[in-house]
Design an enzyme around this catalytic site. Structure first.
Site, PDB file in Angstrom:
ATOM      1  N   TYR A   1     -11.085 -21.332  33.785  1.00 33.48           N
ATOM      2  CA  TYR A   1      -9.676 -20.936  33.878  1.00 33.48           C
ATOM      3  C   TYR A   1      -9.254 -21.143  35.329  1.00 33.48           C
ATOM      4  CZ  TYR A   1      -9.918 -18.662  29.282  1.00 33.48           C
ATOM      5  OH  TYR A   1     -10.050 -18.407  27.937  1.00 33.48           O
TER       6      TYR A   1
ATOM      7  N   HIS B   1     -21.338 -18.436  24.385  1.00 32.10           N
ATOM      8  CA  HIS B   1     -21.043 -18.417  25.822  1.00 32.10           C
ATOM      9  C   HIS B   1     -21.126 -16.989  26.358  1.00 32.10           C
ATOM     10  CE1 HIS B   1     -18.663 -22.439  26.291  1.00 32.10           C
ATOM     11  NE2 HIS B   1     -19.828 -22.594  25.701  1.00 32.10           N
TER      12      HIS B   1
ATOM     13  N   PRO C   1      -1.826 -17.641  24.871  1.00 30.42           N
ATOM     14  CA  PRO C   1      -3.220 -17.984  24.553  1.00 30.42           C
ATOM     15  C   PRO C   1      -4.227 -17.751  25.673  1.00 30.42           C
ATOM     16  CG  PRO C   1      -1.937 -19.968  24.938  1.00 30.42           C
ATOM     17  CD  PRO C   1      -0.977 -18.833  24.979  1.00 30.42           C
TER      18      PRO C   1
HETATM   19  C1  PHB Z   1      -9.061 -23.381  23.182  1.00 31.74           C
HETATM   20  O1  PHB Z   1     -10.218 -23.834  23.210  1.00 31.74           O
HETATM   21  O2  PHB Z   1      -8.174 -23.926  22.499  1.00 31.74           O
HETATM   22  C2  PHB Z   1      -8.750 -22.176  23.972  1.00 31.74           C
HETATM   23  C3  PHB Z   1      -9.781 -21.498  24.612  1.00 31.74           C
HETATM   24  C4  PHB Z   1      -9.495 -20.394  25.372  1.00 31.74           C
HETATM   25  C5  PHB Z   1      -8.195 -19.965  25.510  1.00 31.74           C
HETATM   26  C6  PHB Z   1      -7.163 -20.623  24.861  1.00 31.74           C
HETATM   27  C7  PHB Z   1      -7.443 -21.740  24.085  1.00 31.74           C
HETATM   28  O3  PHB Z   1      -7.930 -18.894  26.290  1.00 31.74           O
END
Ligand code: PHB
Ligand code: APR
Length: 394
Positions: free
Chosen positions: A201, A72, A293
């Site tokens: 996001y 990506h 995360p």
């Molecule tokens: C996920 O795919 O689990 C994932 C991807 C991006 C993030 C957090 C989790 O910022």
């Protein structure tokens, strides 16, 4: 029994360190509390930075990742009902990330370890670390009702946030920094095609949402939820309905829903331990730090800790120099704090914080609007998201 490096924990940190050490001819034993199947059943993140990809290659386990991983070059930020692409590839002079689940990476490392006939003790209980303040550390554990002892040169604490290694460091020698966020992430995995070919996001008045993926046919979605919510409160239908409400009209129309394969709620935390070395015991990965995360940094930070530690250990055994292991904690923490800062900032920018009112949403929207229209702003997201170079600022 004797080994050069006793590694506690067979998550990504422990397995990657074990594989790299094996390649360098350094002997290691891994002790893991759980079964291998249990380790593989934990659904975790899925975005690899280039440094993590390079390390998998260096460890000789990158073949399937290159075949199945999805490269990506950008991410979408969604706010005020509109999506805007951050072209990370262009903004960083050609850098990308790769979608490849932590579960898959762990499986590749486990299989390589088994194929090389290397020793991993699963279901090792009551693991204890001893004498790491001197030259002859020991690790004891129980298996099938018997106590075993391993003598080693070094102990690598790769045993995650709830592990025994950090807990065994002398309290007077350790400092811990922590921030707990007032919400969690509800994650859902499903065998449905991802809503978009890159990640989205979303900052929405109803809370944060993330559209991620594992492959062209498997999606991973997240919703910001109150900490008081229980996963049982969320039917699949309720999840999809709420996700739709947090997306833009195009994504809402494109979203393909289906039964969940896994659903869980994770709290969000920023946490750093200083230092990461206690005599002849080192902490790496989640044992030493946790990030929320939002920036996809947890796994990547674990991988770069392992890289620094591995370099130090190779220097010790091949060049008879302690300079590398002496610098490990300082070097790793420099990188960790930068990723901690980015993860905290990106989390703060994208989530609803209880009690902060509508003005907080307005500030976030203004900042996002600035970031996407300023090349410097967009680049600051891009260069942190793809991961800072290993030698950044040194
Ligand atoms: C996920 O795919 O689990 C994932 C991807 C991006 C993030 C957090 C989790 O910022
Ligand atoms: N004895 C033996 N093993 C232990 C002990 C113990 N006392 N305590 C914990 N472990 C094992 C856990 O069962 C787990 O398999 O250590 C392992 C630690 O693995 P992770 O928690 O996955 O941590 P790490 O390998 O550092 O991986 C870094 O990346 O995506 C992020 O946070 C995510 O797991 C993640 C991480």
């Amino acid at each position: 029994m004797r080994t050069q490096v006793a590694i506690i924990g067979a998550g990504p940190s422990g397995l990657l360190l074990g594989q790299l050490l094996h390649k360098a001819g350094i002997d290691a034993v891994i002790l893991e509390r759980q079964t291998g199947d249990y380790v593989l059943s934990r659904i975790r993140a899925g975005i690899l930075e280039q440094v993590c990809i390079d390390l998998m290659d260096e460890a000789g386990v990158g073949q399937r990742m290159h075949k199945e991983g999805l490269v990506h070059g950008g991410i979408d930020l969604l706010f005020k009902g509109q999506r805007h692409r951050i072209d990370m590839n262009q903004l960083t002079g050609g850098k990308n990330v790769m979608v490849y689940g932590q579960t898959e990476l762990t499986r590749d490392l486990m299989e390589a370890r088994a194929a090389a006939g290397l020793s991993t003790v699963y279901q090792a209980t009551n693991v204890q670390v001893h004498d790491f303040d001197g030259k002859n550390p020991r690790v004891t554990y129980e298996k099938n009702g018997q106590t075993h002892e391993i003598h080693c040169d070094f102990i690598a604490g790769c045993d995650g946030f709830h592990g025994v290694c950090r807990a065994s460091a002398p309290r007077s020698a350790i400092r811990e920094y922590e921030k707990v966020y007032p919400f969690g992430w509800l994650g859902l995995l499903s065998d449905t095609p991802p809503v978009h070919d890159e990640l989205i996001y979303a900052n929405s008045p109803r809370g944060f949402a993330l559209c991620s993926q594992r492959s062209h046919t498997r999606s991973r979605y997240y919703l910001q939820v109150p900490l008081t919510d229980k996963v049982e409160d969320w039917s699949d239908e309720a999840f999809w309905q709420e996700l739709r409400l947090r997306l833009d009209p195009e994504a809402r129309a494109k979203l393909v829903t289906g039964p969940s394969i896994e659903k869980s709620i994770a709290p969000l935390r920023s946490f750093v331990t200083e230092p990461l070395r206690f005599g002849r015991m080192f902490l790496a990965g989640d044992a030493g730090h946790i990030v929320p995360p939002t920036g996809a940094k947890g796994l990547n930070l674990a991988a770069t800790d392992v890289k620094y530690l591995y370099n130090g250990l190779v220097e010790y055994y091949q060049d008879k120099s302690e300079a590398g292991i002496d610098r490990y904690s300082e070097l790793a923490l420099k990188r960790i704090w930068k990723a901690e800062r980015f993860s905290w900032w990106f989390t703060s920018l994208m989530h609803r914080f209880p009690g902060e009112g509508e003005i907080a949403q307005k500030f976030q929207e203004a900042e996002l609007d600035y970031l996407i229209h300023s090349e410097a702003g967009a680049r600051t997201i891009a260069e942190n998201y793809v991961g800072l170079p290993l030698d950044f600022g040194q």
